[in-house]
Design a protein around this motif. Structure first.
Motif, mmCIF file in Angstrom:
data_model
loop_
_atom_site.group_PDB
_atom_site.id
_atom_site.type_symbol
_atom_site.label_atom_id
_atom_site.label_comp_id
_atom_site.label_asym_id
_atom_site.label_seq_id
_atom_site.Cartn_x
_atom_site.Cartn_y
_atom_site.Cartn_z
ATOM 1 N N ASP A 1 3.346 1.131 -3.613
ATOM 2 C CA ASP A 1 2.381 0.334 -4.362
ATOM 3 C C ASP A 1 1.690 1.175 -5.434
ATOM 4 O O ASP A 1 1.413 0.691 -6.540
ATOM 5 C CB ASP A 1 1.343 -0.250 -3.399
ATOM 6 C CG ASP A 1 0.434 -1.262 -4.080
ATOM 7 O OD1 ASP A 1 0.966 -2.198 -4.722
ATOM 8 O OD2 ASP A 1 -0.797 -1.126 -3.988
ATOM 9 N N HIS A 2 1.424 2.444 -5.134
ATOM 10 C CA HIS A 2 0.819 3.336 -6.131
ATOM 11 C C HIS A 2 1.745 3.493 -7.334
ATOM 12 O O HIS A 2 1.286 3.486 -8.489
ATOM 13 C CB HIS A 2 0.533 4.704 -5.504
ATOM 14 C CG HIS A 2 -0.190 5.649 -6.416
ATOM 15 N ND1 HIS A 2 0.474 6.457 -7.324
ATOM 16 C CD2 HIS A 2 -1.513 5.897 -6.587
ATOM 17 C CE1 HIS A 2 -0.407 7.169 -7.991
ATOM 18 N NE2 HIS A 2 -1.618 6.863 -7.571
ATOM 19 N N ARG A 3 3.030 3.586 -7.084
ATOM 20 C CA ARG A 3 3.983 3.732 -8.188
ATOM 21 C C ARG A 3 4.004 2.464 -9.048
ATOM 22 O O ARG A 3 4.137 2.535 -10.269
ATOM 23 C CB ARG A 3 5.374 4.032 -7.630
ATOM 24 C CG ARG A 3 6.417 4.347 -8.698
ATOM 25 C CD ARG A 3 7.706 4.812 -8.062
ATOM 26 N NE ARG A 3 8.749 5.042 -9.054
ATOM 27 C CZ ARG A 3 9.998 5.395 -8.748
ATOM 28 N NH1 ARG A 3 10.334 5.586 -7.482
ATOM 29 N NH2 ARG A 3 10.902 5.576 -9.701
ATOM 30 N N ARG A 4 3.886 1.304 -8.400
ATOM 31 C CA ARG A 4 3.839 0.054 -9.158
ATOM 32 C C ARG A 4 2.647 0.042 -10.118
ATOM 33 O O ARG A 4 2.769 -0.370 -11.277
ATOM 34 C CB ARG A 4 3.738 -1.139 -8.198
ATOM 35 C CG ARG A 4 3.438 -2.468 -8.892
ATOM 36 C CD ARG A 4 3.466 -3.622 -7.924
ATOM 37 N NE ARG A 4 2.332 -3.679 -7.039
ATOM 38 C CZ ARG A 4 1.263 -4.479 -7.218
ATOM 39 N NH1 ARG A 4 1.202 -5.252 -8.288
ATOM 40 N NH2 ARG A 4 0.292 -4.496 -6.341
ATOM 41 N N LYS A 5 1.504 0.487 -9.645
ATOM 42 C CA LYS A 5 0.278 0.400 -10.428
ATOM 43 C C LYS A 5 0.122 1.535 -11.433
ATOM 44 O O LYS A 5 -0.441 1.351 -12.513
ATOM 45 C CB LYS A 5 -0.928 0.385 -9.482
ATOM 46 C CG LYS A 5 -0.984 -0.864 -8.602
ATOM 47 C CD LYS A 5 -2.111 -0.768 -7.588
ATOM 48 C CE LYS A 5 -2.191 -2.014 -6.733
ATOM 49 N NZ LYS A 5 -3.215 -1.891 -5.656
ATOM 50 N N PHE A 6 0.617 2.725 -11.064
ATOM 51 C CA PHE A 6 0.340 3.896 -11.901
ATOM 52 C C PHE A 6 1.586 4.677 -12.293
ATOM 53 O O PHE A 6 1.488 5.795 -12.787
ATOM 54 C CB PHE A 6 -0.626 4.836 -11.155
ATOM 55 C CG PHE A 6 -1.876 4.163 -10.680
ATOM 56 C CD1 PHE A 6 -2.850 3.764 -11.578
ATOM 57 C CD2 PHE A 6 -2.069 3.906 -9.333
ATOM 58 C CE1 PHE A 6 -4.011 3.135 -11.153
ATOM 59 C CE2 PHE A 6 -3.224 3.280 -8.889
ATOM 60 C CZ PHE A 6 -4.194 2.891 -9.804
ATOM 61 N N GLY A 7 2.767 4.101 -12.059
ATOM 62 C CA GLY A 7 4.012 4.797 -12.366
ATOM 63 C C GLY A 7 4.300 4.844 -13.855
ATOM 64 O O GLY A 7 3.524 4.380 -14.694
ATOM 65 N N GLU B 1 0.853 -1.188 0.000
ATOM 66 C CA GLU B 1 0.000 0.000 0.000
ATOM 67 C C GLU B 1 0.893 1.243 0.000
ATOM 68 O O GLU B 1 2.112 1.152 0.036
ATOM 69 C CB GLU B 1 -0.920 0.008 1.221
ATOM 70 C CG GLU B 1 -0.192 -0.030 2.551
ATOM 71 C CD GLU B 1 -1.135 -0.158 3.740
ATOM 72 O OE1 GLU B 1 -0.889 0.547 4.741
ATOM 73 O OE2 GLU B 1 -2.092 -0.942 3.665
ATOM 74 N N GLY B 2 0.266 2.405 -0.045
ATOM 75 C CA GLY B 2 1.021 3.651 0.018
ATOM 76 C C GLY B 2 1.705 3.990 -1.287
ATOM 77 O O GLY B 2 1.396 3.471 -2.358
ATOM 78 N N ALA B 3 2.701 4.871 -1.187
ATOM 79 C CA ALA B 3 3.340 5.443 -2.371
ATOM 80 C C ALA B 3 4.042 4.395 -3.225
ATOM 81 O O ALA B 3 4.017 4.470 -4.463
ATOM 82 C CB ALA B 3 4.340 6.523 -1.941
#
Length: 273
Positions: free
Chosen positions: A75-81, A71-73
């Protein structure tokens, strides 16, 4: 440094691991206390049912510092980076058909290793601080336990990340030519100039407890002698070159840059998935 910290175990199932870390660090082992009520130590390494974390003590302390991959930054980078368009991907040489094996010799909390694994690279992580090793190992274990049941894509990604609990210089020195990694990645601890509260909290804690990488310059010549294709050094944008060694070329962002030291050209196809 050790006077500022203790190990705090609030989960009996983790008592053996907590005791071993306290002995390794030669710091006190506390049990069944709230970090808010501890006055004798500025930080504790907290073992509880949720995670292992570095926690500042006292009533107004900021939140815990831990390795987090679900979760957090991160995991966000993994999904939307930015995928292969990210600077780190270009620095390491990731492109369609080319996925270098990377040795991250200064892994920290594993954020950059996680990004590289998400791009398709197999990553071996080294982290010499026993404190950060404990946080990183716990973060990987929690993420694996979560992903095994709930996120097959994340589980496959995590399989690409291997943590080796050995000092970076010792590991590099012992490497033989047949085991040289394709790329060695270095991001040594450096005084952080960013102003965000999260960065200041994390880096202040790391600097005060873990210490800076005072011998970082010595890593570069070791790495250059034990890599197949390139060494990549992440630096604050205005920082001096590591070991005073001018890179082959650079990639520069707003706050940081990548210094790339090339040994030979990466092939078009390498470790294709």
């Amino acid at each position: 440094m050790n006077d500022a910290i203790a190990v705090l175990c609030n989960d009996i199932s983790l008592s053996t691991q907590a005791e071993a870390l306290a002995q390794q660090l030669q710091v006190p082992l506390l049990c069944d206390q709230s970090p808010e009520g501890i006055c004798d130590y500025a930080f504790v390494i907290l073992f509880d049912k949720k995670n292992i974390a570095l926690q500042q003590t006292g009533r107004k302390a900021p939140g815990p510092i831990l390795a987090e991959f679900t979760e957090g930054a991160v995991d966000h980078r993994r999904k939307f980076g930015g995928g292969k368009g990210q600077m780190i991907a270009k620095a390491v040489g990731v492109k369609a058909g080319c996925y270098p094996e990377v040795l991250d010799a200064t892994a920290g909390l594993g954020k950059d290793s996680f990004v590289l694994a998400s791009l398709g690279c197999a990553v071996t992580m080294l982290e010499r601080s026993p404190i950060v090793q404990a946080l990183l190992g716990d973060g990987l274990m929690r993420a694996l336990n979560f992903a095994r049941e709930q996120d097959p894509e994340l589980y496959s990604l995590l399989q690409k990340m291997i943590l080796v609990t050995q000092d970076s210089r010792e590991y590099l020195t012992a490497l033989t030519e047949e085991n040289f990694p394709d790329v060695i990645y270095l991001d040594p601890m450096f005084p952080e100039r960013q102003k965000s509260a999260d960065v200041k909290k994390e880096m202040a804690a790391f600097h005060s407890i873990v210490g800076k990488d005072e011998d970082a310059d010595a890593l570069l010549p070791l790495a250059l002698a034990r890599v197949n294709y390139r060494v990549v050094v992440k630096r604050p944008r205005k920082a001096p070159f590591l070991n005073g060694h001018t890179p082959s070329y650079q990639l520069e962002g707003k706050s940081s840059r990548y210094d790339i030291y090339t040994i030979k050209k990466l092939p078009d196809h390498l470790n294709s998935n």
